[in-house]
Design a protein around this motif. Sequence first.
Motif, PDB file in Angstrom:
ATOM      1  N   LEU A  22      -6.570   9.253  -4.529  1.00  0.00           N
ATOM      2  CA  LEU A  22      -6.053   9.037  -3.176  1.00  0.00           C
ATOM      3  C   LEU A  22      -7.111   8.387  -2.291  1.00  0.00           C
ATOM      4  CD1 LEU A  22      -3.799   9.410  -1.131  1.00  0.00           C
ATOM      5  CD2 LEU A  22      -4.655  11.723  -0.686  1.00  0.00           C
ATOM      6  N   ALA A  23      -8.368   8.851  -2.419  1.00  0.00           N
ATOM      7  CA  ALA A  23      -9.443   8.265  -1.618  1.00  0.00           C
ATOM      8  C   ALA A  23      -9.674   6.807  -1.996  1.00  0.00           C
ATOM      9  CB  ALA A  23     -10.729   9.073  -1.817  1.00  0.00           C
ATOM     10  N   LEU A  44       0.996   4.270  -2.838  1.00  0.00           N
ATOM     11  CA  LEU A  44       0.737   5.656  -2.451  1.00  0.00           C
ATOM     12  C   LEU A  44       1.921   6.568  -2.751  1.00  0.00           C
ATOM     13  CD1 LEU A  44      -1.093   5.180   0.977  1.00  0.00           C
ATOM     14  CD2 LEU A  44      -2.092   5.988  -1.156  1.00  0.00           C
ATOM     15  N   SER A  85       0.821  -1.208   0.000  1.00  0.00           N
ATOM     16  CA  SER A  85       0.000   0.000   0.000  1.00  0.00           C
ATOM     17  C   SER A  85       0.854   1.257   0.000  1.00  0.00           C
ATOM     18  CB  SER A  85      -0.941  -0.009   1.207  1.00  0.00           C
ATOM     19  OG  SER A  85      -0.211  -0.046   2.416  1.00  0.00           O
ATOM     20  N   GLY A 111      -6.969   0.553   3.047  1.00  0.00           N
ATOM     21  CA  GLY A 111      -7.237   0.869   4.449  1.00  0.00           C
ATOM     22  C   GLY A 111      -8.251  -0.055   5.081  1.00  0.00           C
ATOM     23  N   TRP A 112      -9.325  -0.401   4.334  1.00  0.00           N
ATOM     24  CA  TRP A 112     -10.367  -1.264   4.897  1.00  0.00           C
ATOM     25  C   TRP A 112      -9.847  -2.671   5.195  1.00  0.00           C
ATOM     26  CZ3 TRP A 112     -14.641  -0.888   7.417  1.00  0.00           C
ATOM     27  CH2 TRP A 112     -15.503  -1.988   7.508  1.00  0.00           C
ATOM     28  N   LYS A 123      -7.644  -2.513   8.256  1.00  0.00           N
ATOM     29  CA  LYS A 123      -8.424  -2.374   9.488  1.00  0.00           C
ATOM     30  C   LYS A 123      -9.012  -3.719   9.902  1.00  0.00           C
ATOM     31  CE  LYS A 123     -12.549  -0.015  11.308  1.00  0.00           C
ATOM     32  NZ  LYS A 123     -13.366  -1.208  11.531  1.00  0.00           N
ATOM     33  N   TRP A 146      -7.443   4.583  -3.272  1.00  0.00           N
ATOM     34  CA  TRP A 146      -6.374   3.726  -2.771  1.00  0.00           C
ATOM     35  C   TRP A 146      -6.427   3.602  -1.249  1.00  0.00           C
ATOM     36  CZ3 TRP A 146      -4.518   0.378  -5.763  1.00  0.00           C
ATOM     37  CH2 TRP A 146      -4.257   0.640  -7.104  1.00  0.00           C
ATOM     38  N   THR A 147      -6.810   4.690  -0.582  1.00  0.00           N
ATOM     39  CA  THR A 147      -6.923   4.629   0.874  1.00  0.00           C
ATOM     40  C   THR A 147      -8.007   3.636   1.289  1.00  0.00           C
ATOM     41  OG1 THR A 147      -6.199   6.931   1.052  1.00  0.00           O
ATOM     42  CG2 THR A 147      -7.339   5.984   2.954  1.00  0.00           C
ATOM     43  N   LEU A 148      -9.156   3.675   0.585  1.00  0.00           N
ATOM     44  CA  LEU A 148     -10.239   2.735   0.889  1.00  0.00           C
ATOM     45  C   LEU A 148      -9.861   1.307   0.506  1.00  0.00           C
ATOM     46  CD1 LEU A 148     -13.180   2.315   1.811  1.00  0.00           C
ATOM     47  CD2 LEU A 148     -13.889   2.750  -0.532  1.00  0.00           C
TER      48      LEU A 148
END
Length: 200
Positions: free
Chosen positions: A70-71, A36, A32, A78-79, A82, A73-75
């Motif tokens: 960016l949103a 990024l 990740s 990131g999910w 988590k 790749w973060t989702l």
Amino acid sequence: PAGIPATLPLRTLQAASPSASILKLAVLLPASLALLFPFLLIAEPLASSDTFRAALNARPGAAIQLVLGLAFWTLLFGWPMKRMAESIARMRTVKIDAAGIEVTDTSLFQHHTWRAPLTEFSGIAHHIRTSLSGVRHELVLVHPDRDKNVLMAIAPRFAQPDVDQLCALLACREVSSRELYKFHWPAVTWMRTGRPVPAG
């Protein structure tokens, strides 16, 4: 939980091995960060260059694309990260007695307890799970709400007398393992059973 419980009340503590989640996190985190990295290359001149900011202001569509990228790749990363972090500390406590069942789910980010009478459950499903690690037999107490299914026992193999013993202990019937994969709309469940699916 290993083996068939013999009597009630029953209390079991269920927790998964954290090693698999830690290994997945060790692979996913560098991947990740690598994906990024192009956004970091753009962020550095954006923070320090008036010319670069002016160019983005002149082309708002490009700025929106950067923010959406960016949103995304973060989702995307990131999910799962988590979920894996939660699974490291995930634990379930199951208490069963004549009055019903109480389940407490604990993880890094939440602590949730719910209760239900045993009559609310559909029955016991004998589920055979196959993975790269081999074959595992599970006995699952099935609820119309899939989130409330309760794993009762795990073994390399269960015979029919084992299933019958657990059904007799919990005063319920045996159901097909297909019940574990059914999606029950509340209205359909109400029409089929005469009682609504409990909320929460």
